[in-house]
Each structure stands twice: as C-alpha cells, then as structure tokens.
Design an enzyme around this catalytic site. Structure first.
Site, PDB file in Angstrom:
ATOM      1  N   GLN A 151       0.813  -1.216   0.000  1.00  0.00           N
ATOM      2  CA  GLN A 151       0.000   0.000   0.000  1.00  0.00           C
ATOM      3  C   GLN A 151       0.848   1.267   0.000  1.00  0.00           C
ATOM      4  OE1 GLN A 151      -2.715  -0.360   3.296  1.00  0.00           O
ATOM      5  NE2 GLN A 151      -4.201  -1.549   2.118  1.00  0.00           N
ATOM      6  N   ASP A 211       2.177   2.158  -3.591  1.00  0.00           N
ATOM      7  CA  ASP A 211       1.192   2.219  -4.667  1.00  0.00           C
ATOM      8  C   ASP A 211       1.042   3.633  -5.241  1.00  0.00           C
ATOM      9  OD1 ASP A 211      -0.949   1.951  -6.364  1.00  0.00           O
ATOM     10  OD2 ASP A 211      -2.273   0.981  -4.916  1.00  0.00           O
ATOM     11  N   SER A 259      -2.634   4.715  -6.269  1.00  0.00           N
ATOM     12  CA  SER A 259      -3.509   5.164  -5.188  1.00  0.00           C
ATOM     13  C   SER A 259      -3.157   6.575  -4.724  1.00  0.00           C
ATOM     14  CB  SER A 259      -3.442   4.190  -4.009  1.00  0.00           C
ATOM     15  OG  SER A 259      -4.047   2.964  -4.336  1.00  0.00           O
TER      16      SER A 259
END
Length: 384
Positions: free
Chosen positions: A133, A136, A139
């Site tokens: 995460q 990323d 994102s």
C-alpha cells in the site's frame, strides 16, 4: 549505486520522481542521487534544495543518465520520435528503471526496454496487497486527482456548492454525482461533501455501497445478482453484461437529469474507458451543468469529452483534464517520491547496498516487466 532523477518531458507534466526529503533517505540507504537541473522546479523543489540534500545536479539529460544504475521517473520514458530526445536510448544496459509504464497498452516501449537490456518495473502493476500500500503510486496520485477533480469542477461551475441563506434569498446546494467509487471517487465524494454539496455516487462493485454511505452520500445502482459478483480479486470493477449495462444506464440517465456536476472516474486496466454518460444523457442535463471526465485520457467515460480541453455541448460544460495530479505538483511529487522510496527499500541488500531482486517477492513478480533483455511479466509474455 547512483539513482538518476531526470526532468519529465511529456506534455502537461510538472511532477518530479524524487524530492530533497527522499534524496536524503536514499543517501542513508547507500544511494547517490543525480538530479537533472530544473527537474523539480515546476513542483517548487529548486536545484539548491537537492544539492543541500546531497544530490548532484546534472546539467542535462545526457549527464543525468550517463552514470545511472537506477532511474526514477513519473512518466514512461520517451521513444525515438516521441519528443525532443529518446530517453530509452539514454538508458544504459543493466539500468533498473522504476516508472509507471502503461505496460499493458504500450507494447513497443516494453519491447524497446527489453532490447536495451533495461530491467524495468511498471509501477502501475504493483499488486494491491497490504504490504504494498505504501508503494502504490496509482492510489497516491488518484487520491489527489479525486480532490482536484472536485476543485476544478467547482471552478467551472457558475454556482456555489453549499446552501446559503441570505437576505436576498436562499441558494440551494449543488448536486454532485460521482461515477466510479475507487480511490479517486471516494476522495471526490469527501471533497464535494466538505464543500457543502449534496452528493450521490454509483459503482458496480457492491463493497462500495457502504463506503459511499459512510461518507454521507447516496448510493445509486441496480442491485441485482450480477451486481453482487461484480468485483475482481484485485479490487477492480468487472466489465458488466450488456443487460446489466442497459438497466444501470436507464437508472443513471434518470438520475442525471437532476444533477449539477458529474465526475466520472471509471477505468478498466489495459482497456478503453467504458462509456458511462452517452450523448443522449448529456442532452437531458440542466443547462450550465458540468461533467468532469477523469478517464478522458483513455477515451473518456463520456464520448463528448475532449482531452485537455473544456468544451460546451448541448448546454453542458465538459472538462477533460490532461493531468490532474500535476495540478498539485508539490504534494503529488512528495507522495510519488515516498512511494518509490518505499518500493526500493526492501530491494536493497543490507551488506552490499546494491539491489537484490528476487522473483519470489510478490511485489517484484507483480511489477517487473523486463529483465536481462527479456519480457518477463506473465501478462505480457502471454500477449507475445
């Protein structure tokens, strides 16, 4: 080892792939940074700040790439004929490239990188797992894009967002409809709500209903059996059947008639953007309403949108932004640079301070597209 951070040369790009903050942290990992002069200027990171952080400031692209073992980029490198220079030709054999490459739709680039013996990571293919995460880039950048989309739509709209009660009368709140509730859509909902709009949203993935409602927006969708199974293992929306699309289109068409601003965000990786707002739907919208099409670069969720332009058709203003994150270049660069730092840190051998790339690593396996002169990503070898 040396990391090169060249100036981005593609149109509409103002971001940079490293900041003075990450240059310092890369130094602590054992890397020397070479930053092309002016690379961070448009993002408010002057050359002097990079130098103070310990980077070498190179005069031009050739000098930046000349000794690079690793290259960080915000945009995919240019091929011959695409711009002022061929960045691929400047990459030395054995260089490791980290950048969003659009690997699934830019086959000539991937083949050129393999031929140049560049080991390339396509950052857009970073797997959507908990450990990745912080790496990323999609994102982090689409989160900012969702915010900027609302700000730009508000600027294009001729009314205020919140309800206002004044001595001259009451102004009704703006109605904002978000189509596609991924990272960008959720941020757009939150931003529009902060500005005082009445917000509704739609998505074909059932998991998004609760997310939309938790942000105070109304969820709009045909909730049948197909809807309940409309999400991939990676968290993306599946392409729906023609029958479902027809039912959803009818529901959306009726809802659009009462909306002031529509923001479309729907993308399918490696595919043309799905049409969500047809020309017939646009014709039913109120005069002066706004559609901001975040998918315009991949064909658009509305066929009337034009890339990089704001146009008026059937009394509706259509905004086709060229690069929303670049409009927030300072913060977008900071987040992108931290994503890259987080990506490369686990790949550094603690003893040798060199890259140690293992295909047993799920993140490496998901994002590595070329290695040792060959195309290695399963999605790309299958298409060969």
């Amino acid at each position: 080892m040396k990391i090169a951070i060249p100036r981005e040369r593609r149109p509409n790009e103002t971001r940079v792939a490293a900041t003075p903050e990450t240059v310092k942290k890369l130094k602590a990992l054992g890397f020397d940074s070479i930053v092309e002069a002016g690379a961070g200027e448009a993002a408010a990171y002057p050359d002097a700040d990079y130098a103070a952080a310990g980077a070498t400031v190179a005069a031009d692209a050739a000098a930046t790439y000349a000794e690079a073992d690793i290259v960080f980029k915000v945009q995919r490198p240019m091929l011959a004929g695409e711009g002022e220079l061929s960045e691929v030709e400047l990459l030395r054999p054995g260089t490791t490239l980290f950048a969003p490459l659009g690997a699934l739709v830019n086959r000539p680039l991937i083949e050129a990188l393999a031929a140049a013996k560049v080991d390339a990571f396509a950052l857009e293919l970073t797997p959507r797992i908990t450990r990745a995460q912080s790496m990323d880039v999609l994102s982090s950048q689409t989160n900012l894009a969702g915010y900027k989309a609302v700000i730009d739509a508000a600027a294009a709209f001729a009314r205020v967002f919140p309800m206002m009660m004044t001595p001259a009368g009451t102004i009704a709140p703006t109605k904002v409809f978000i189509m596609g509730v991924g990272v960008a859509g959720l941020q757009a909902i939150a931003t529009a709500r902060r500005l005082g709009a009445v917000v509704s949203a739609t998505d074909v993935r059932p998991a998004t209903k609760e997310q939309v409602q938790s942000l105070g927006a109304k969820f709009i969708a045909v909730e049948d059996e197909e809807f309940k199974a409309a999400e991939t293992a990676g968290g993306y929306a599946k392409e729906m059947s023609a029958a479902y699309q027809a039912k959803q289109a009818a529901l959306v068409a009726e809802h659009l008639k009462a909306q002031d601003i529509v923001i479309t965000t729907a993308l399918i990786p490696g595919r043309k953007a799905p049409v969500l707002v047809s020309e017939d739907m646009v014709k039913t919208m109120k005069p002066g309403s706004v559609i901001l099409d975040m998918a315009v670069e991949q064909g658009g969720n509305c066929p009337l949108s034009e890339f990089g332009k704001t146009v008026v058709k059937h009394g509706v203003k259509l905004v086709g932004p060229a690069n929303l994150p670049a409009g927030l270049a300072t913060d977008a660069s900071a987040l992108f640079a931290r994503n890259l730092l987080n990506f490369i840190t686990p790949l550094v051998d603690k003893e040798t301070k060199a890259l140690k790339i293992s295909l047993d690593d799920e993140v490496v396996k998901g994002a590595l597209v070329t290695q040792h002169g060959a195309i290695v990503h399963p999605s790309l070898t299958a298409a060969a």
